[in-house]
Design an enzyme around this catalytic site. Sequence first.
Site, PDB file in Angstrom:
ATOM      1  N   GLY A 266       0.861  -1.056   0.010  1.00 48.17           N
ATOM      2  CA  GLY A 266      -0.098  -0.068  -0.064  1.00 48.17           C
ATOM      3  C   GLY A 266       0.879   1.259  -0.052  1.00 48.17           C
ATOM      4  O   GLY A 266       1.922   1.363   0.590  1.00 48.17           O
TER       5      GLY A 266
ATOM      6  N   ARG B  69       1.081  -5.142  -5.724  1.00 44.65           N
ATOM      7  CA  ARG B  69       1.303  -6.508  -4.980  1.00 44.65           C
ATOM      8  C   ARG B  69       1.692  -7.583  -6.060  1.00 44.65           C
ATOM      9  O   ARG B  69       1.125  -7.701  -7.164  1.00 44.65           O
ATOM     10  CB  ARG B  69       0.154  -6.704  -4.172  1.00 44.65           C
ATOM     11  CG  ARG B  69       0.005  -5.321  -3.083  1.00 44.65           C
ATOM     12  CD  ARG B  69      -0.978  -6.051  -2.104  1.00 44.65           C
ATOM     13  NE  ARG B  69      -0.707  -5.312  -0.829  1.00 44.65           N
ATOM     14  CZ  ARG B  69      -1.513  -4.143  -0.581  1.00 44.65           C
ATOM     15  NH1 ARG B  69      -2.342  -3.460  -1.423  1.00 44.65           N
ATOM     16  NH2 ARG B  69      -1.117  -3.377   0.480  1.00 44.65           N
TER      17      ARG B  69
ATOM     18  N   ASP C 119       5.684  -4.592   6.115  1.00 46.61           N
ATOM     19  CA  ASP C 119       6.485  -5.533   6.459  1.00 46.61           C
ATOM     20  C   ASP C 119       6.380  -6.901   5.602  1.00 46.61           C
ATOM     21  O   ASP C 119       7.372  -7.804   5.331  1.00 46.61           O
ATOM     22  CB  ASP C 119       6.162  -6.328   8.103  1.00 46.61           C
ATOM     23  CG  ASP C 119       4.554  -6.961   7.953  1.00 46.61           C
ATOM     24  OD1 ASP C 119       3.589  -6.436   7.373  1.00 46.61           O
ATOM     25  OD2 ASP C 119       4.602  -8.169   8.475  1.00 46.61           O
TER      26      ASP C 119
ATOM     27  N   THR D 280       4.518   2.958   5.197  1.00 41.76           N
ATOM     28  CA  THR D 280       3.018   2.477   5.402  1.00 41.76           C
ATOM     29  C   THR D 280       2.416   3.417   6.607  1.00 41.76           C
ATOM     30  O   THR D 280       2.939   3.680   7.509  1.00 41.76           O
ATOM     31  CB  THR D 280       3.005   1.038   6.046  1.00 41.76           C
ATOM     32  OG1 THR D 280       1.495   0.567   6.269  1.00 41.76           O
ATOM     33  CG2 THR D 280       3.791   0.468   7.084  1.00 41.76           C
TER      34      THR D 280
ATOM     35  N   ASP E 172       0.165   2.375   8.412  1.00 43.84           N
ATOM     36  CA  ASP E 172      -0.403   1.181   9.352  1.00 43.84           C
ATOM     37  C   ASP E 172       0.286   1.485  10.748  1.00 43.84           C
ATOM     38  O   ASP E 172      -0.114   1.183  11.830  1.00 43.84           O
ATOM     39  CB  ASP E 172      -0.549  -0.044   8.769  1.00 43.84           C
ATOM     40  CG  ASP E 172      -1.490  -0.244   7.576  1.00 43.84           C
ATOM     41  OD1 ASP E 172      -2.347   0.876   7.484  1.00 43.84           O
ATOM     42  OD2 ASP E 172      -1.532  -1.037   7.008  1.00 43.84           O
TER      43      ASP E 172
ATOM     44  N   ASP F 209       2.602  -0.667  11.477  1.00 43.34           N
ATOM     45  CA  ASP F 209       2.519  -1.763  12.185  1.00 43.34           C
ATOM     46  C   ASP F 209       3.881  -2.699  11.853  1.00 43.34           C
ATOM     47  O   ASP F 209       4.104  -3.912  11.779  1.00 43.34           O
ATOM     48  CB  ASP F 209       1.490  -2.812  11.498  1.00 43.34           C
ATOM     49  CG  ASP F 209       1.740  -2.765   9.797  1.00 43.34           C
ATOM     50  OD1 ASP F 209       2.449  -2.056   9.268  1.00 43.34           O
ATOM     51  OD2 ASP F 209       0.865  -3.549   9.256  1.00 43.34           O
TER      52      ASP F 209
ATOM     53  N   ARG G 220      -5.303  -2.107   9.105  1.00 40.81           N
ATOM     54  CA  ARG G 220      -5.115  -3.503   9.045  1.00 40.81           C
ATOM     55  C   ARG G 220      -5.179  -3.993  10.390  1.00 40.81           C
ATOM     56  O   ARG G 220      -6.112  -3.725  11.022  1.00 40.81           O
ATOM     57  CB  ARG G 220      -3.832  -3.973   8.585  1.00 40.81           C
ATOM     58  CG  ARG G 220      -3.692  -3.558   6.765  1.00 40.81           C
ATOM     59  CD  ARG G 220      -3.094  -4.804   6.145  1.00 40.81           C
ATOM     60  NE  ARG G 220      -2.855  -4.532   4.836  1.00 40.81           N
ATOM     61  CZ  ARG G 220      -1.885  -5.341   3.936  1.00 40.81           C
ATOM     62  NH1 ARG G 220      -1.518  -6.629   4.449  1.00 40.81           N
ATOM     63  NH2 ARG G 220      -1.584  -4.841   2.637  1.00 40.81           N
TER      64      ARG G 220
END
Length: 320
Positions: free
Chosen positions: A11, A72, A103, A126, A128, A130, A172
């Site tokens: 993303g 992707r 990741d 990202t 996120d 994360d 996510r």
Amino acid sequence: MKKIAILTSGGDSQGMNTAIRAVTKAAINKGMKVYGIKRGYKGMLEDQISPLTLLDVSGIADKGGTILLSARLPEFKDPEVRAKAAANLKKYGIDGLVVIGGDGSFHGAHYLYEEHGIKTIGIPGTIDNDVAGTDYTVGYDTALNIILDAISKLKDTATSHERTYLVEVMGRNCGDLALYSAIAGGASGVMIPEKESSIDDLAEVIKKRRADGKLYDIIVVAEGVGNVVQLKEELAKRVNTSIRVTILGHIQRGGAPTAFDRILATRLGVRAVELIEEEKGGLMVGIQSEEVTTHKLSYAWENYSKASSADYVIANMLSL
Ligand code: ATP
């Protein structure tokens, strides 16, 4: 002359362009030749590799998205696919690769280093947040501010109509965007995947707020919690306020990066080039306690820790 390549994968996030610019400028400054790979690992496999010049990265520090495009490629989990992609890099004599992504992208970079000796350096990009090994990922701060802007606007209309808003935000399986936008946005509640939260408790908060004369409720719901529309239906059985769902969606990933993200992307980009210059690979760069740090790429997923419990307590304490 040392040759390095850059790609963006997974993303997109605000600040990816800033990182591309920093890597390109720093590398050229150090006498390296730089290549851009379009569409992430897909472009690496399909040989969408071409030189990146100072002119190519001019004027992009403040632009959202990624000039290298992102894609992707689930097939990259297959070692044979990675071998073909690695052969394309070697064809150009490229032995350093900067991967900007999350990741998942770091997994790909890890295998390219382990299996083919390509000196890969990961920059966490990202919204996120994360990725372990960095306090913040590039794009997270911008996305957080977009959510805060949306919460402020929703508060206005929520108040006028005395409504309850369920605001679904991205992330996510990570609740950071939800938790910290709830704290900074003065939300009436937050639901994140890392913590068990009860709809009954949420309903009680809403009832108490209304009994106290409050006219609106903003509940921030992380996308990882589940279906927000179902949540609305469950909540509607318990309270009699008018409830609306707003899903912020991909708006969170666009627009100009904040100053924080631009500075972060630049510092990490320059460090990534320094590491390749030092002949290092299989590493990620990050920011921890204001310092630029490096870890093995696998650190990103092996040490990922869940949202801060203390901050979750704070968010709930201030919900009433
Ligand atoms: P974000 O979470 O922000 O979308 P991400 O980098 O985690 O970023 P993913 O879609 O998980 O996004 O991964 C991006 C790409 O990285 C995948 O399409 C694939 O090409 C590669 N990738 C992901 N996981 C692996 C893996 N286990 N092994 C090899 N390559 C992988």
